[in-house]
Design a protein around this motif. Structure first.
Motif, mmCIF file in Angstrom:
data_model
loop_
_atom_site.group_PDB
_atom_site.id
_atom_site.type_symbol
_atom_site.label_atom_id
_atom_site.label_comp_id
_atom_site.label_asym_id
_atom_site.label_seq_id
_atom_site.Cartn_x
_atom_site.Cartn_y
_atom_site.Cartn_z
ATOM 1 N N VAL A 134 36.959 32.467 24.245
ATOM 2 C CA VAL A 134 37.839 33.724 24.077
ATOM 3 C C VAL A 134 37.365 34.491 25.146
ATOM 4 N N ASN A 135 35.815 34.672 25.165
ATOM 5 C CA ASN A 135 35.049 35.427 26.013
ATOM 6 C C ASN A 135 35.173 34.961 27.334
ATOM 7 N N LEU A 136 35.275 33.726 27.631
ATOM 8 C CA LEU A 136 35.523 33.232 29.082
ATOM 9 C C LEU A 136 36.849 33.690 29.504
ATOM 10 N N VAL A 137 38.032 33.445 28.639
ATOM 11 C CA VAL A 137 39.048 34.138 29.082
ATOM 12 C C VAL A 137 39.333 35.660 29.474
ATOM 13 N N CYS A 138 38.536 36.367 28.521
ATOM 14 C CA CYS A 138 38.331 37.696 28.808
ATOM 15 C C CYS A 138 37.676 38.050 30.185
ATOM 16 N N ALA A 139 36.722 37.431 30.430
ATOM 17 C CA ALA A 139 36.060 37.458 31.600
ATOM 18 C C ALA A 139 36.781 37.095 32.936
ATOM 19 N N ALA A 140 37.441 36.094 32.681
ATOM 20 C CA ALA A 140 38.617 35.730 34.110
ATOM 21 C C ALA A 140 39.606 36.747 34.010
ATOM 22 N N LYS A 141 40.169 37.314 33.009
ATOM 23 C CA LYS A 141 41.213 38.357 32.899
ATOM 24 C C LYS A 141 40.816 39.661 33.927
ATOM 25 N N TYR A 142 39.465 39.785 33.581
ATOM 26 C CA TYR A 142 38.809 41.240 34.199
ATOM 27 C C TYR A 142 38.524 40.792 35.526
ATOM 28 N N ALA A 143 38.102 39.329 35.901
ATOM 29 C CA ALA A 143 37.819 39.294 37.221
ATOM 30 C C ALA A 143 38.996 39.484 38.193
ATOM 31 N N VAL A 144 40.158 38.835 37.539
ATOM 32 C CA VAL A 144 41.598 38.841 38.326
ATOM 33 C C VAL A 144 41.758 40.236 38.483
ATOM 34 N N SER A 145 41.484 41.193 37.311
ATOM 35 C CA SER A 145 42.234 42.676 37.822
ATOM 36 C C SER A 145 41.082 43.252 38.760
ATOM 37 N N LEU A 146 40.076 42.737 39.209
ATOM 38 C CA LEU A 146 39.366 43.395 40.200
ATOM 39 C C LEU A 146 39.883 42.879 41.592
ATOM 40 N N ILE A 147 40.453 41.883 41.728
ATOM 41 C CA ILE A 147 40.820 41.356 42.911
ATOM 42 C C ILE A 147 42.029 42.406 43.471
ATOM 43 N N LYS A 148 41.867 42.981 44.573
ATOM 44 C CA LYS A 148 42.855 43.842 45.339
ATOM 45 C C LYS A 148 43.500 43.031 46.476
#
Length: 148
Positions: A134-148
């Motif tokens: 679950v935390n891996l998915v949350c981290a991936a989701k946050y990482a993708v949100s940082l890509i512009k």
């Protein structure tokens, strides 16, 4: 200087990814120390040597249960601190699952009445992996949100 803003609930992430795993590790280490004394396994041996130590398998199961947490603790903490930037409460709850699952995993792995595979799955393995994933998915989701 760059400032990073953290969510209001981020303190829970710090507790469950920073403090709680340390407490869990101390508990598991204590079980290994007790097993060292019980099964007469001296340092510097990390594991008991079959044929040399009378209860090698029994001790090694306790040690292996603790070692499993240490093998993935850094990954768990890393993804928790990152994922908690977007989903702090989810990552905090998953941190509790990870630590409880790690404790139960060791208890299952060291249960000599069960074969190793059954013990891992029956007592904690799925719980700790759920917390980590679950935390891996949350981290991936946050990482993708940082890509512009």
């Amino acid at each position: 200087m760059v400032a990073i803003e953290v969510p209001d609930s981020y303190g829970y992430v710090v507790l469950t990814a920073g403090v709680l795993p340390a407490v869990t590790n101390f508990l598991l280490s204590g079980k290994v120390m007790a097993a060292r004394k019980q099964y007469d396994v001296k340092y510097p041996n990390l594991y008991a040597v079959p044929g040399y130590h009378k209860n090698a398998d029994e001790f090694n199961r306790v040690q292996r249960g603790h070692q499993h947490m240490l093998e993935n603790l850094s990954d768990f903490r890393f993804v928790s601190f990152i994922g908690g930037m977007m989903h702090p409460v989810t990552c905090a709850v998953s941190g509790v699952l990870y630590c409880a699952g790690s404790y139960l995993y060791m208890m299952g792995y060291s249960d000599n009445k069960l074969d190793v595979k059954t013990a891992r799955l029956k007592k904690g393995g799925p719980i700790l992996m759920l917390g980590l994933m679950v935390n891996l998915v949350c981290a991936a989701k946050y990482a993708v949100s940082l890509i512009k």
